[in-house]
Design a protein around this motif. Sequence first.
Motif, PDB file in Angstrom:
ATOM      1  N   VAL A 198     -14.093  48.444  40.971  1.00  0.00           N
ATOM      2  CA  VAL A 198     -12.986  49.371  40.669  1.00  0.00           C
ATOM      3  C   VAL A 198     -12.268  49.969  41.870  1.00  0.00           C
ATOM      4  CG1 VAL A 198     -12.846  51.251  39.085  1.00  0.00           C
ATOM      5  CG2 VAL A 198     -14.960  50.184  39.218  1.00  0.00           C
ATOM      6  N   ALA A 199     -12.022  48.742  42.551  1.00  0.00           N
ATOM      7  CA  ALA A 199     -11.099  48.831  43.861  1.00  0.00           C
ATOM      8  C   ALA A 199      -9.797  49.179  43.439  1.00  0.00           C
ATOM      9  CB  ALA A 199     -11.120  47.750  44.547  1.00  0.00           C
ATOM     10  N   ILE A 200      -9.133  48.758  42.576  1.00  0.00           N
ATOM     11  CA  ILE A 200      -7.767  49.174  42.225  1.00  0.00           C
ATOM     12  C   ILE A 200      -7.500  49.531  40.794  1.00  0.00           C
ATOM     13  CG2 ILE A 200      -5.200  48.085  42.302  1.00  0.00           C
ATOM     14  CD1 ILE A 200      -6.009  46.077  44.309  1.00  0.00           C
ATOM     15  N   TYR A 201      -7.029  50.956  40.658  1.00  0.00           N
ATOM     16  CA  TYR A 201      -6.822  51.446  39.484  1.00  0.00           C
ATOM     17  C   TYR A 201      -5.425  52.101  39.450  1.00  0.00           C
ATOM     18  CZ  TYR A 201      -7.161  53.875  34.993  1.00  0.00           C
ATOM     19  OH  TYR A 201      -6.744  54.206  33.804  1.00  0.00           O
ATOM     20  N   ALA A 202      -4.172  51.127  39.039  1.00  0.00           N
ATOM     21  CA  ALA A 202      -2.997  51.721  39.032  1.00  0.00           C
ATOM     22  C   ALA A 202      -2.435  51.201  37.869  1.00  0.00           C
ATOM     23  CB  ALA A 202      -2.298  50.890  40.304  1.00  0.00           C
ATOM     24  N   PRO A 203      -2.264  52.031  36.897  1.00  0.00           N
ATOM     25  CA  PRO A 203      -1.834  51.488  35.538  1.00  0.00           C
ATOM     26  C   PRO A 203      -0.453  51.256  35.317  1.00  0.00           C
ATOM     27  CG  PRO A 203      -3.521  53.399  35.325  1.00  0.00           C
ATOM     28  CD  PRO A 203      -3.148  53.279  36.777  1.00  0.00           C
ATOM     29  N   SER A 204       0.287  51.822  36.367  1.00  0.00           N
ATOM     30  CA  SER A 204       1.746  51.774  36.383  1.00  0.00           C
ATOM     31  C   SER A 204       2.391  50.424  37.128  1.00  0.00           C
ATOM     32  CB  SER A 204       2.538  53.016  36.971  1.00  0.00           C
ATOM     33  OG  SER A 204       2.186  54.160  36.357  1.00  0.00           O
ATOM     34  N   VAL A 205       1.502  49.781  37.574  1.00  0.00           N
ATOM     35  CA  VAL A 205       1.600  48.368  38.421  1.00  0.00           C
ATOM     36  C   VAL A 205       1.720  47.209  37.467  1.00  0.00           C
ATOM     37  CG1 VAL A 205       0.776  46.893  40.100  1.00  0.00           C
ATOM     38  CG2 VAL A 205       0.799  49.031  40.625  1.00  0.00           C
ATOM     39  N   ALA A 206       2.851  46.731  37.256  1.00  0.00           N
ATOM     40  CA  ALA A 206       2.865  45.507  36.230  1.00  0.00           C
ATOM     41  C   ALA A 206       2.222  44.229  36.617  1.00  0.00           C
ATOM     42  CB  ALA A 206       4.326  45.318  35.808  1.00  0.00           C
ATOM     43  N   GLY A 207       2.212  43.878  37.912  1.00  0.00           N
ATOM     44  CA  GLY A 207       1.490  42.741  38.252  1.00  0.00           C
ATOM     45  C   GLY A 207       1.292  42.627  39.701  1.00  0.00           C
ATOM     46  N   ILE A 208       0.524  41.840  39.926  1.00  0.00           N
ATOM     47  CA  ILE A 208      -0.204  41.776  41.401  1.00  0.00           C
ATOM     48  C   ILE A 208      -0.117  40.446  42.037  1.00  0.00           C
ATOM     49  CG2 ILE A 208      -2.579  42.111  40.850  1.00  0.00           C
ATOM     50  CD1 ILE A 208      -2.607  44.126  43.347  1.00  0.00           C
ATOM     51  N   THR A 209       0.090  40.148  43.206  1.00  0.00           N
ATOM     52  CA  THR A 209      -0.099  38.732  43.736  1.00  0.00           C
ATOM     53  C   THR A 209      -1.378  38.826  44.649  1.00  0.00           C
ATOM     54  OG1 THR A 209       2.422  38.202  43.517  1.00  0.00           O
ATOM     55  CG2 THR A 209       1.071  36.851  45.138  1.00  0.00           C
ATOM     56  N   LEU A 210      -2.240  37.893  44.236  1.00  0.00           N
ATOM     57  CA  LEU A 210      -3.332  37.806  44.945  1.00  0.00           C
ATOM     58  C   LEU A 210      -3.057  36.823  45.849  1.00  0.00           C
ATOM     59  CD1 LEU A 210      -6.013  37.627  42.197  1.00  0.00           C
ATOM     60  CD2 LEU A 210      -5.039  39.824  43.431  1.00  0.00           C
ATOM     61  N   PRO A 211      -3.545  37.050  47.464  1.00  0.00           N
ATOM     62  CA  PRO A 211      -3.439  35.886  48.346  1.00  0.00           C
ATOM     63  C   PRO A 211      -4.569  34.920  48.449  1.00  0.00           C
ATOM     64  CG  PRO A 211      -4.886  38.080  49.275  1.00  0.00           C
ATOM     65  CD  PRO A 211      -4.214  38.327  47.927  1.00  0.00           C
ATOM     66  N   GLU A 212      -4.187  34.084  48.973  1.00  0.00           N
ATOM     67  CA  GLU A 212      -4.806  32.714  48.932  1.00  0.00           C
ATOM     68  C   GLU A 212      -6.070  32.507  49.862  1.00  0.00           C
ATOM     69  OE1 GLU A 212      -4.333  29.961  47.292  1.00  0.00           O
ATOM     70  OE2 GLU A 212      -1.988  30.602  46.268  1.00  0.00           O
ATOM     71  N   THR A 213      -6.279  33.855  50.446  1.00  0.00           N
ATOM     72  CA  THR A 213      -7.753  34.021  51.147  1.00  0.00           C
ATOM     73  C   THR A 213      -8.646  34.659  50.564  1.00  0.00           C
ATOM     74  OG1 THR A 213      -6.463  36.038  52.149  1.00  0.00           O
ATOM     75  CG2 THR A 213      -6.376  33.925  53.544  1.00  0.00           C
ATOM     76  N   LEU A 214      -8.306  35.130  49.339  1.00  0.00           N
ATOM     77  CA  LEU A 214      -9.267  35.990  48.458  1.00  0.00           C
ATOM     78  C   LEU A 214     -10.393  35.307  48.038  1.00  0.00           C
ATOM     79  CD1 LEU A 214      -9.490  38.997  47.344  1.00  0.00           C
ATOM     80  CD2 LEU A 214      -8.537  37.873  45.235  1.00  0.00           C
ATOM     81  N   LYS A 215     -11.617  35.826  48.286  1.00  0.00           N
ATOM     82  CA  LYS A 215     -12.911  35.321  47.985  1.00  0.00           C
ATOM     83  C   LYS A 215     -13.673  35.783  46.907  1.00  0.00           C
ATOM     84  CE  LYS A 215     -13.535  33.498  52.560  1.00  0.00           C
ATOM     85  NZ  LYS A 215     -14.580  33.347  53.742  1.00  0.00           N
ATOM     86  N   ARG A 216     -13.558  37.276  46.624  1.00  0.00           N
ATOM     87  CA  ARG A 216     -14.361  37.817  45.740  1.00  0.00           C
ATOM     88  C   ARG A 216     -13.433  38.985  45.013  1.00  0.00           C
ATOM     89  NH1 ARG A 216     -19.898  37.387  46.096  1.00  0.00           N
ATOM     90  NH2 ARG A 216     -20.228  39.242  44.849  1.00  0.00           N
ATOM     91  N   ILE A 217     -13.558  39.174  43.652  1.00  0.00           N
ATOM     92  CA  ILE A 217     -13.151  40.144  42.969  1.00  0.00           C
ATOM     93  C   ILE A 217     -14.369  40.573  42.329  1.00  0.00           C
ATOM     94  CG2 ILE A 217     -11.370  40.893  41.002  1.00  0.00           C
ATOM     95  CD1 ILE A 217      -9.930  38.407  41.537  1.00  0.00           C
ATOM     96  N   GLU A 218     -14.703  42.076  42.563  1.00  0.00           N
ATOM     97  CA  GLU A 218     -16.052  42.550  42.059  1.00  0.00           C
ATOM     98  C   GLU A 218     -15.904  43.232  40.619  1.00  0.00           C
ATOM     99  OE1 GLU A 218     -18.726  41.801  43.536  1.00  0.00           O
ATOM    100  OE2 GLU A 218     -18.048  41.491  45.634  1.00  0.00           O
ATOM    101  N   GLU A 219     -16.706  43.695  40.212  1.00  0.00           N
ATOM    102  CA  GLU A 219     -16.701  44.172  38.747  1.00  0.00           C
ATOM    103  C   GLU A 219     -15.426  45.385  38.554  1.00  0.00           C
ATOM    104  OE1 GLU A 219     -19.851  46.184  35.543  1.00  0.00           O
ATOM    105  OE2 GLU A 219     -20.368  45.734  37.509  1.00  0.00           O
ATOM    106  N   ALA A 220     -14.825  44.861  37.624  1.00  0.00           N
ATOM    107  CA  ALA A 220     -13.558  45.976  37.258  1.00  0.00           C
ATOM    108  C   ALA A 220     -12.699  46.018  38.484  1.00  0.00           C
ATOM    109  CB  ALA A 220     -14.140  47.350  36.683  1.00  0.00           C
ATOM    110  N   GLY A 221     -12.586  44.989  39.315  1.00  0.00           N
ATOM    111  CA  GLY A 221     -11.668  45.027  40.738  1.00  0.00           C
ATOM    112  C   GLY A 221     -10.246  45.442  40.561  1.00  0.00           C
TER     113      GLY A 221
END
Length: 258
Positions: A198-221
Amino acid sequence: PEHMNITSYNIPSGVENIDSYAFSECKNIKTVTIPDSVKFIGSEVFNTDVLTCDETVDGLIYIGDILIDDIGDFDYDNYEEITIDVANIREGTRIIAEGVGWYDGIVYNIPASVEIICGDLYYDASAYNVAEGNKLYSSIDGVLFNVDKTELIQYPGMSKRSSYTVPAGVKKIGDDAIETYNLREIILPDGLEVIGVVAIYAPSVAGITLPETLKRIEEAGINIDDNSVSQYNFGIVIPESVEYIGRYSIGRKAAILN
C-alpha cells in the motif's frame, strides 16, 4: 488483564514489542516502566486518562524518552476543536510510537535524538522535518526518508503540492508511504527497485510511469486513478525488470505488460 488490581507494572527486560492497545483498557495502571530493550510500540497502547505521563504544550504525551500518544484533535471535556500548527517533538525523545498524530495539516519537527519511528506517522500532516544530526532519519522538503535517502518513509498527505518527483537515489517507496488526494502527478526515479505494501494511495493521479529498474510491487502497492479517467484507459505499463507483483498490487484500473 484489564481488571488486574495493580497500579504499576514493570515490563520485563528483553521485551522488544508492545502490541497495540496492550494496556488501553487497564483502568488501574498508573505507572508503567518500559525497558531499553523495547524496539516497537503499537498504537494506543496505554490508557492515558489514568496513566502518569508527561505532556507538552503541543499535546504530545510521553513516558520518559518515549512519545506514546497525543491528546487528539478534539477536547471532549471542553467540546472544542484543538488547533495546532506545529508539533515540536521534544529533544531527547528516543522512540515515537505507531500512529502518533491526529492533527490535520500539522508540521512535525523531529529531533536528532529519535532512533525509532514505529510503523506509520499520521499521514495527514503538512510536513515532517528532521533535525540535522539524526543518525537514522532525514527529510527533504517536508518528506520523511531514512538517513541515506534510499527509502521514502512518509509523504505528508496534506501537502498542497499537485506534483511530486521522488528524489534520485531512492530505491524503495516504503509501506503506506504516500497517501494523499492532493497529488495529480507522481514521478518515480530511475534506480527505484521496490514499491512497498500500500505504498502509493493517490486517487487523483491518473497514471504513473514505472522505471526500468523496478523489481517488486508488493501487495496493493499502487492505488491511483479512482475516477479521473475512463476505465478503458490504461494508466500503467509494467517494465520487464519487474520480478514480483503482489496481490491487488495495482488498482483501480488495469495494467499491461511491456
